[in-house]
Design a protein around this motif. Structure first.
Motif, short mmCIF file in Angstrom:
data_model
loop_
_atom_site.label_atom_id
_atom_site.label_comp_id
_atom_site.label_asym_id
_atom_site.label_seq_id
_atom_site.Cartn_x
_atom_site.Cartn_y
_atom_site.Cartn_z
N VAL A 110 0.87 -1.18 0.00
CA VAL A 110 0.00 0.00 0.00
C VAL A 110 0.91 1.23 0.00
O VAL A 110 1.90 1.24 0.74
N LEU A 111 0.58 2.21 -0.81
CA LEU A 111 1.36 3.45 -0.83
C LEU A 111 0.52 4.60 -0.31
O LEU A 111 -0.61 4.81 -0.77
N CYS A 112 1.04 5.34 0.67
CA CYS A 112 0.38 6.55 1.18
C CYS A 112 1.29 7.72 0.85
O CYS A 112 2.51 7.63 1.06
N TYR A 113 0.72 8.82 0.36
CA TYR A 113 1.61 9.93 0.00
C TYR A 113 0.95 11.30 0.02
O TYR A 113 -0.25 11.44 -0.13
N ASP A 114 1.81 12.28 0.24
CA ASP A 114 1.46 13.69 0.07
C ASP A 114 2.23 14.12 -1.18
O ASP A 114 3.45 14.26 -1.14
N PRO A 115 1.54 14.26 -2.33
CA PRO A 115 2.27 14.46 -3.59
C PRO A 115 3.10 15.74 -3.62
O PRO A 115 4.20 15.76 -4.15
N LEU A 116 2.56 16.80 -3.03
CA LEU A 116 3.34 18.04 -3.00
C LEU A 116 3.06 18.74 -1.67
O LEU A 116 1.99 19.30 -1.46
N ASP A 117 4.03 18.64 -0.80
CA ASP A 117 3.90 19.28 0.51
C ASP A 117 4.48 20.69 0.43
O ASP A 117 5.52 20.90 -0.18
N GLY A 118 3.74 21.62 1.05
CA GLY A 118 4.21 23.01 1.04
C GLY A 118 3.82 23.73 -0.24
O GLY A 118 4.40 24.77 -0.58
N SER A 119 2.83 23.20 -0.94
CA SER A 119 2.54 23.73 -2.28
C SER A 119 2.08 25.18 -2.28
O SER A 119 2.22 25.88 -3.28
N SER A 120 1.57 25.65 -1.14
CA SER A 120 1.14 27.06 -1.12
C SER A 120 2.34 28.00 -1.23
O SER A 120 2.20 29.19 -1.48
N ASN A 121 3.54 27.44 -1.02
CA ASN A 121 4.76 28.26 -1.08
C ASN A 121 5.39 28.34 -2.46
O ASN A 121 6.37 29.05 -2.66
N ILE A 122 4.85 27.59 -3.40
CA ILE A 122 5.62 27.39 -4.63
C ILE A 122 5.76 28.66 -5.46
O ILE A 122 6.78 28.88 -6.11
N ASP A 123 4.77 29.53 -5.40
CA ASP A 123 4.86 30.77 -6.17
C ASP A 123 6.04 31.63 -5.72
O ASP A 123 6.51 32.49 -6.46
#
Ligand code: AHG
Ligand code: MN
Ligand code: MN
Length: 341
Positions: A110-123
């Protein structure tokens, strides 16, 4: 040529440490690294290809643009669903369990993941990352179920993260230490750069927390944070808070210190509630922190001991150098030193 160890070679060597291993886990991790390279390329080009913006929005030239966390979600899901290693997946980006399509074989993990953490910071060009953990299924065969996913962090067989920063780094553990690799874009390979990461017991005096929420913490957490800012702690500690868990915990693994996203009494005025998700953020990072010699707790229990009751369960998170976290726990019990403020 120097003795360069690629992640592929490292995975195979780790597999040899488990004589009964079938190569399934190695294959799964190897497929994941390809997905990480694809995401890394897009994160690095985020500004250029105008991939930013809300899902379904159109960019200046009228093209459809996809939000980067949605893109990362799709890349991981598409890279793994067909390879026969998984029986299901769970992601921060999906409300429900992700089923493996009918046409593909089902595997034992089973794979559990957060695909992009901190995404609100990317800009703002701040480091973002991917977090993952792998569990062994509990059911025998067929489609995976919630029972396969809702297991405590003690059942994790491998976990890791990738930080898309000034360089792209992957850190992973299969329970045999915590190892870091840096992506060499010229050869397209993750190369071993940080073997056997050990967090100093007494790390650099760094505390990492969003103090904007301090009014809503419990009294003991407030007292602890006042303490680390006072000379009585041997400090004051340096404050460092990026607001991307991935980047804040990565720094904590390398330098030591304490990272906190404590219980907040706004959402639940009686018991308080954490923000970070147990399955996608807290448990995988706790696994790595313990592998590196640190401690990860909610303030009342070890994060790895919690059996989730919901896919998106949130928990308070306090993790880092063992001495610092133990000190925080003393404050939680009400017997920490008192800072003169
Ligand atoms: P995500 O981008 O996956 O939604 O996660 C954001 C998380 C985590 O990365 C970070 O530590 C935390 O949110 C920051 O929370 P505050 O805004 O409360 O500081
Ligand atoms: Mn996250
Ligand atoms: Mn996310």
């Amino acid at each position: 040529m120097p003795n360069v160890i690629s992640v592929q070679r490292h995975l195979v060597e780790m597999q040899h440490g488990h004589p009964s291993a079938t190569g399934d886990l190695t294959g799964l991790l190897w497929d994941l690294t390809l997905a990480f390279k694809v995401i890394s390329r897009s994160v690095n080009r985020a500004g250029l290809i105008n991939i930013l913006g809300l899902e379904g929005e159109t960019n200046v030239t009228g093209d459809e643009v996809t939000k980067l966390d949605r893109f990362a979600q799709d890349v991981i899901c598409r890279s793994l669903e067909h390879d026969g290693h998984l029986c299901c997946m769970a992601s921060e980006e999906e409300a429900k369990l992700i089923r493996i399509p009918e046409r593909y074989p089902k595997g034992k993990y089973v794979l559990c993941y957060d695909p992009l953490d901190g995404s609100s910071n990317i800009d703002a060009n701040v480091s973002v990352g991917t977090i993952f953990s792998i569990l062994k299924r509990k059911t025998e065969s067929g489609d995976g179920t919630l029972d396969d996913v809702l297991q405590s962090g003690r059942e994790i067989v491998a976990a890791g993260y990738v930080v898309y920063g000034s360089s792209t780094m992957m850190v992973y553990s299969t329970g045999q230490g915590c190892h870091g690799f840096t992506l060499d874009p010229s050869v397209g390979e993750f190369l071993l750069s940080h073997p056997n990461i050990q967090m100093p017991r007494k790390g650099k005096k760094i505390y990492s927390v969003n103090e904007g929420h301090s009014r809503y913490w419990d009294e003991n957490t407030r007292r602890y944070v006042e303490y680390v800012k006072s000379p009585e702690s041997g400090g004051p500690y340096q404050g460092r808070y990026i607001g991307s868990m991935i980047a804040d915990v990565h720094r904590t693994l390398l330098y030591g210190g304490i990272f906190m996203h404590p219980r907040d009494f706004r959402r639940d005025p009686v018991h308080g509630q954490g923000k970070l998700r147990l399955l996608y953020e807290a448990a995988p990072m706790a696994f790595l922190v313990e592998q590196a010699g640190g401690i990860a707790t909610t303030g009342t229990e070890n994060i790895l001991d919690i059996v989730p009751n919901d896919l998106h369960q949130r928990v308070p998170v306090i993790m880092g150098s063992a001495d610092f976290v133990e000190e925080y726990l003393r404050f939680q019990k009400g017997d920490g030193p008192t800072a003169k403020i």
